[in-house]
Scaffold this motif. Structure first.
Motif, mmCIF file in Angstrom:
data_model
loop_
_atom_site.group_PDB
_atom_site.id
_atom_site.type_symbol
_atom_site.label_atom_id
_atom_site.label_comp_id
_atom_site.label_asym_id
_atom_site.label_seq_id
_atom_site.Cartn_x
_atom_site.Cartn_y
_atom_site.Cartn_z
ATOM 1 N N GLY A 82 0.825 -1.213 0.000
ATOM 2 C CA GLY A 82 0.000 0.000 0.000
ATOM 3 C C GLY A 82 0.851 1.252 0.000
ATOM 4 N N LEU A 83 1.877 1.280 0.841
ATOM 5 C CA LEU A 83 2.789 2.426 0.879
ATOM 6 C C LEU A 83 3.548 2.557 -0.437
ATOM 7 C CD1 LEU A 83 4.213 4.743 2.321
ATOM 8 C CD2 LEU A 83 5.800 3.055 3.282
ATOM 9 N N ALA A 84 4.034 1.441 -0.949
ATOM 10 C CA ALA A 84 4.789 1.470 -2.206
ATOM 11 C C ALA A 84 3.912 1.964 -3.356
ATOM 12 C CB ALA A 84 5.350 0.084 -2.507
ATOM 13 N N GLN A 85 2.664 1.536 -3.397
ATOM 14 C CA GLN A 85 1.754 1.967 -4.460
ATOM 15 C C GLN A 85 1.481 3.465 -4.393
ATOM 16 O OE1 GLN A 85 -1.242 -1.050 -3.469
ATOM 17 N NE2 GLN A 85 -1.322 -1.490 -5.663
ATOM 18 N N ARG A 86 1.369 4.003 -3.182
ATOM 19 C CA ARG A 86 1.111 5.444 -3.040
ATOM 20 C C ARG A 86 2.324 6.288 -3.407
ATOM 21 N NH1 ARG A 86 -1.532 3.338 1.351
ATOM 22 N NH2 ARG A 86 0.052 3.967 2.850
ATOM 23 N N THR A 87 3.520 5.776 -3.173
ATOM 24 C CA THR A 87 4.724 6.554 -3.460
ATOM 25 C C THR A 87 5.267 6.334 -4.870
ATOM 26 O OG1 THR A 87 6.124 4.836 -2.492
ATOM 27 C CG2 THR A 87 5.438 6.627 -1.041
ATOM 28 N N TYR A 88 4.853 5.257 -5.529
ATOM 29 C CA TYR A 88 5.377 4.941 -6.861
ATOM 30 C C TYR A 88 5.185 6.076 -7.868
ATOM 31 C CZ TYR A 88 6.073 2.600 -11.305
ATOM 32 O OH TYR A 88 6.490 2.280 -12.571
ATOM 33 N N PRO A 89 4.015 6.696 -7.965
ATOM 34 C CA PRO A 89 3.867 7.790 -8.940
ATOM 35 C C PRO A 89 4.806 8.973 -8.662
ATOM 36 C CG PRO A 89 1.716 7.058 -8.170
ATOM 37 C CD PRO A 89 2.745 6.392 -7.311
ATOM 38 N N VAL A 90 5.054 9.251 -7.394
ATOM 39 C CA VAL A 90 5.965 10.345 -7.042
ATOM 40 C C VAL A 90 7.384 9.999 -7.462
ATOM 41 C CG1 VAL A 90 6.923 11.699 -5.131
ATOM 42 C CG2 VAL A 90 4.499 11.062 -5.125
ATOM 43 N N LEU A 91 7.812 8.776 -7.166
ATOM 44 C CA LEU A 91 9.151 8.342 -7.543
ATOM 45 C C LEU A 91 9.327 8.338 -9.055
ATOM 46 C CD1 LEU A 91 9.589 5.384 -5.052
ATOM 47 C CD2 LEU A 91 10.662 7.629 -4.928
ATOM 48 N N SER A 92 8.303 7.856 -9.769
ATOM 49 C CA SER A 92 8.389 7.812 -11.224
ATOM 50 C C SER A 92 8.511 9.213 -11.810
ATOM 51 C CB SER A 92 7.159 7.114 -11.803
ATOM 52 O OG SER A 92 7.154 5.764 -11.392
ATOM 53 N N GLY A 93 7.840 10.169 -11.196
ATOM 54 C CA GLY A 93 7.904 11.545 -11.681
ATOM 55 C C GLY A 93 9.246 12.209 -11.442
ATOM 56 N N MET A 94 10.056 11.651 -10.564
ATOM 57 C CA MET A 94 11.366 12.243 -10.269
ATOM 58 C C MET A 94 12.393 11.963 -11.361
ATOM 59 S SD MET A 94 11.545 11.540 -6.217
ATOM 60 C CE MET A 94 12.250 13.028 -5.572
ATOM 61 N N PHE A 95 12.102 11.022 -12.235
ATOM 62 C CA PHE A 95 12.998 10.710 -13.336
ATOM 63 C C PHE A 95 12.513 11.412 -14.587
ATOM 64 C CE2 PHE A 95 13.994 7.007 -10.703
ATOM 65 C CZ PHE A 95 15.367 7.011 -10.774
ATOM 66 N N ALA A 96 13.051 12.572 -14.861
ATOM 67 C CA ALA A 96 12.682 13.283 -16.089
ATOM 68 C C ALA A 96 13.401 12.637 -17.263
ATOM 69 C CB ALA A 96 13.067 14.748 -15.967
ATOM 70 N N ARG A 97 12.749 12.578 -18.396
ATOM 71 C CA ARG A 97 13.381 12.022 -19.602
ATOM 72 C C ARG A 97 14.557 12.876 -20.046
ATOM 73 N NH1 ARG A 97 12.469 6.946 -21.045
ATOM 74 N NH2 ARG A 97 10.328 6.403 -20.701
ATOM 75 N N GLU A 98 14.375 14.149 -20.021
ATOM 76 C CA GLU A 98 15.430 15.062 -20.464
ATOM 77 C C GLU A 98 15.823 15.935 -19.277
ATOM 78 O OE1 GLU A 98 16.551 15.602 -23.777
ATOM 79 O OE2 GLU A 98 15.377 13.937 -24.540
ATOM 80 N N GLN A 99 17.092 16.034 -19.017
ATOM 81 C CA GLN A 99 17.566 16.922 -17.974
ATOM 82 C C GLN A 99 18.417 18.002 -18.626
ATOM 83 O OE1 GLN A 99 19.545 14.781 -14.886
ATOM 84 N NE2 GLN A 99 17.675 13.892 -14.118
ATOM 85 N N PRO A 100 18.199 19.264 -18.215
ATOM 86 C CA PRO A 100 18.995 20.334 -18.811
ATOM 87 C C PRO A 100 20.456 20.181 -18.422
ATOM 88 C CG PRO A 100 17.648 21.160 -16.999
ATOM 89 C CD PRO A 100 17.238 19.739 -17.235
ATOM 90 N N VAL A 101 21.309 20.480 -19.341
ATOM 91 C CA VAL A 101 22.748 20.407 -19.106
ATOM 92 C C VAL A 101 23.208 21.757 -18.607
ATOM 93 C CG1 VAL A 101 25.005 20.019 -20.157
ATOM 94 C CG2 VAL A 101 23.028 18.655 -20.872
ATOM 95 N N ALA A 102 23.835 21.767 -17.454
ATOM 96 C CA ALA A 102 24.352 23.025 -16.906
ATOM 97 C C ALA A 102 25.600 23.420 -17.665
ATOM 98 C CB ALA A 102 24.659 22.858 -15.423
ATOM 99 N N LYS A 103 25.606 24.665 -18.102
ATOM 100 C CA LYS A 103 26.763 25.157 -18.852
ATOM 101 C C LYS A 103 27.572 26.064 -17.928
ATOM 102 C CE LYS A 103 24.555 24.717 -23.273
ATOM 103 N NZ LYS A 103 24.185 25.299 -24.515
ATOM 104 N N ALA A 104 28.816 25.733 -17.781
ATOM 105 C CA ALA A 104 29.692 26.526 -16.914
ATOM 106 C C ALA A 104 30.202 27.742 -17.678
ATOM 107 C CB ALA A 104 30.860 25.671 -16.438
ATOM 108 N N ALA A 105 30.190 28.866 -17.017
ATOM 109 C CA ALA A 105 30.717 30.072 -17.626
ATOM 110 C C ALA A 105 32.230 30.113 -17.413
ATOM 111 C CB ALA A 105 30.066 31.308 -16.987
ATOM 112 N N LEU A 106 32.931 30.519 -18.433
ATOM 113 C CA LEU A 106 34.383 30.636 -18.306
ATOM 114 C C LEU A 106 34.715 31.920 -17.552
ATOM 115 C CD1 LEU A 106 35.497 29.581 -21.885
ATOM 116 C CD2 LEU A 106 35.603 28.237 -19.797
ATOM 117 N N VAL A 107 35.516 31.776 -16.544
ATOM 118 C CA VAL A 107 35.918 32.945 -15.747
ATOM 119 C C VAL A 107 37.382 33.187 -15.991
ATOM 120 C CG1 VAL A 107 36.099 33.860 -13.424
ATOM 121 C CG2 VAL A 107 34.204 32.361 -14.007
ATOM 122 N N ARG A 108 37.731 34.416 -16.313
ATOM 123 C CA ARG A 108 39.133 34.773 -16.549
ATOM 124 C C ARG A 108 39.619 35.687 -15.485
ATOM 125 N NH1 ARG A 108 41.135 32.767 -21.388
ATOM 126 N NH2 ARG A 108 39.495 32.260 -22.811
#
Length: 108
Positions: A82-108
């Motif tokens: 019962g607990l696993a069934q209630r939390t499964y949709p939340v856990l599944s939603g935490m895995f996004a298909r696409e994750q944005p790539v963080a771009k580092a700014a060059l510092v001089r």
């Protein structure tokens, strides 16, 4: 053990452990962005496949533990499911298909 979800039933592992006179029911599975896997070896295989296809290796181990506290193993399993069934949709939603790539700014 089969766990019913909105996306259909998924197989999860069930173990019963004892600690002295106490008993626990443990459900666990491996979860990725596209699948739920009960087998540890299959999870390792799919990490390789996902790395090659999607450049992702993130896998979560999901574990639900319920103490029996005088209840039967079946009753504790039902509570854990019962607990696993209630939390499964939340856990599944935490895995996004696409994750944005963080771009580092060059510092001089």
């Amino acid at each position: 053990v089969s766990m019913p979800t909105g996306a259909g039933p998924v197989a999860v592992n069930r173990y019963i452990a004892t600690y002295g006179a106490s008993r626990v029911v443990m459900l666990y599975w491996y979860q990725t962005q596209s699948r739920v896997i009960a087998s540890e070896w299959a999870a390792k295989f799919w990490v390789i496949v996902d790395r090659l296809k999607e450049q992702r290796t993130d896998t979560s181990l999901v574990r639900v533990i319920v103490w029996t506290n005088g209840r039967s193993d079946e009753a504790a399993t039902a509570a854990a499911l019962g607990l696993a069934q209630r939390t499964y949709p939340v856990l599944s939603g935490m895995f996004a298909r696409e994750q944005p790539v963080a771009k580092a700014a060059l510092v001089r």
